[in-house]
Motif scaffolding. Structure first.
Motif, PDB file in Angstrom:
ATOM      1  N   UNK A 133      45.513  33.335  49.189  1.00  0.00           N
ATOM      2  CA  UNK A 133      45.974  34.165  48.068  1.00  0.00           C
ATOM      3  C   UNK A 133      45.276  35.514  48.065  1.00  0.00           C
ATOM      4  N   UNK A 134      45.908  36.514  48.700  1.00  0.00           N
ATOM      5  CA  UNK A 134      45.272  37.829  48.799  1.00  0.00           C
ATOM      6  C   UNK A 134      44.854  38.392  47.427  1.00  0.00           C
ATOM      7  N   UNK A 135      45.640  38.072  46.394  1.00  0.00           N
ATOM      8  CA  UNK A 135      45.303  38.623  45.075  1.00  0.00           C
ATOM      9  C   UNK A 135      43.920  38.139  44.600  1.00  0.00           C
ATOM     10  N   UNK A 136      43.520  36.963  45.055  1.00  0.00           N
ATOM     11  CA  UNK A 136      42.220  36.444  44.601  1.00  0.00           C
ATOM     12  C   UNK A 136      41.064  37.267  45.176  1.00  0.00           C
ATOM     13  N   UNK A 137      41.299  37.912  46.329  1.00  0.00           N
ATOM     14  CA  UNK A 137      40.271  38.818  46.882  1.00  0.00           C
ATOM     15  C   UNK A 137      40.279  40.135  46.098  1.00  0.00           C
ATOM     16  N   UNK A 138      41.482  40.613  45.782  1.00  0.00           N
ATOM     17  CA  UNK A 138      41.609  41.855  44.998  1.00  0.00           C
ATOM     18  C   UNK A 138      40.899  41.691  43.646  1.00  0.00           C
ATOM     19  N   UNK A 139      41.088  40.529  43.044  1.00  0.00           N
ATOM     20  CA  UNK A 139      40.488  40.270  41.733  1.00  0.00           C
ATOM     21  C   UNK A 139      38.960  40.356  41.773  1.00  0.00           C
ATOM     22  N   UNK A 140      38.380  39.985  42.918  1.00  0.00           N
ATOM     23  CA  UNK A 140      36.914  40.033  43.012  1.00  0.00           C
ATOM     24  C   UNK A 140      36.424  41.450  42.762  1.00  0.00           C
ATOM     25  N   UNK A 141      37.131  42.405  43.353  1.00  0.00           N
ATOM     26  CA  UNK A 141      36.721  43.803  43.178  1.00  0.00           C
ATOM     27  C   UNK A 141      37.104  44.309  41.780  1.00  0.00           C
ATOM     28  N   UNK A 142      38.329  43.990  41.358  1.00  0.00           N
ATOM     29  CA  UNK A 142      38.838  44.567  40.106  1.00  0.00           C
ATOM     30  C   UNK A 142      38.221  43.938  38.868  1.00  0.00           C
ATOM     31  N   UNK A 143      38.017  42.634  38.903  1.00  0.00           N
ATOM     32  CA  UNK A 143      37.694  41.931  37.663  1.00  0.00           C
ATOM     33  C   UNK A 143      36.269  41.361  37.659  1.00  0.00           C
TER      34      UNK A 143
END
Ligand SMILES: Nc1nc2c(ncn2[C@@H]2O[C@H](COP(=O)(O)OP(=O)(O)OP(=O)(O)O)[C@@H](O)[C@H]2O)c(=O)[nH]1
Ligand SMILES: [Mg+2]
Length: 234
Positions: free
Chosen positions: A84-94
């Motif tokens: 789930x690529x979004x779960x990596x994005x979330x690490x940075x964003x959230x």
């Protein structure tokens, strides 16, 4: 209970497998989990040190608690799901912003979990073949798919974190040492992840102890009390 000498915190989106990783390491099994509410911790004795490992909730509604759990942390495990690529994005964003309360020399590990579900996981030779109808649930393997997030993406995030924290690459462990792909289901790389962090945290504990003002009194440098005639002390 003795106060822990150090603290490690697992952060990441819901469902990436934080609780499963911790249970795999501490209890050597892969039980069914329920989505974490708030947070919970295990105490691990590593050599003569007590290390608390905090599991946090990834669900949005508990987001506000994250920075409280990170307070004073010596290491943070930022966890994503390799599918789930979004779960990596979330690490940075959230999640990265929550780590501002951690110790100033906090270490970061970036962990891509559920690698057993990928074709690459099969190449790593850490999975059994597809389950038969009468196999145990733990032996079943979902159909494998190409990995959606590559290790290089995690390495890129690690380097971004160093920039965000204004840390020099020379002063921290190399990205290759701190980016892991794991499977809580099979145990792949799980011991390596936690034990790499324990070994890195121990020198931090020793340094903190050396910097802390000592409250012990050197009794060998104290003069013995004078004896009086009555035999009592003056
Ligand atoms: N195939 C596979 N499934 C996994 C793995 N790790 C966790 N899971 C499954 O993914 C689901 C979520 O796992 P959890 O460990 O509860 O996830 P979490 O990150 O703690 O989620 P929150 O507590 O909601 O933040 C569960 O159904 C687990 O069985 C893994 O390595 N491989
Ligand atoms: Mg959980």
């Amino acid at each position: 209970m003795r106060k822990p000498d150090s603290k490690i915190v697992l952060l990441g989106d819901m469902n990436v497998g934080k609780t499963s990783l911790l249970q795999r390491y501490m209890e050597r099994r892969f039980p069914d989990t329920v989505s974490t509410v708030g947070g919970a911790f295990y105490l691990k004795q590593w050599r003569s040190y007590n290390i608390s490992i905090w599991d946090t909730a990834g669900r949005e509604q508990f987001h506000g608690l994250g920075s409280m759990y990170c307070r004073g942390a010596a290491a943070i495990i930022l966890t994503y799901d390799v599918n789930h690529p979004q779960s990596l994005v979330e690490l940075e964003d959230r999640f990265l912003g929550l780590t501002d309360t951690a110790s100033k020399d906090c270490l970061f590990a970036i962990v891509g979990n559920k690698v057993d579900l990928t074709e690459e996981g099969a190449l790593a030779g850490q999975e059994k073949e597809k389950c038969s109808p009468d196999a145990d649930a733990g032996d079943c393997v979902s159909p494998r798919v190409p990995k959606q997030v590559q290790l290089e993406d995690a390495v890129a995030l690690y380097k971004k974190i160093l920039k965000y924290k204004m840390l020099d690459e020379q002063d921290v462990p190399a990205a290759e040492q701190m980016c892991f792909e794991t499977s809580a289901k099979t145990g792949y790389n799980v011991d390596l992840l936690f034990e790499t962090l324990f070994d890195l945290v121990v020198p931090m504990i020793l340094q903190q102890r050396a910097e802390r003002p000592s409250h012990t009194v050197d009794i060998s440098s104290q003069k013995p009390p004078k004896r009086t005639r009555s035999g009592c002390c003056a």
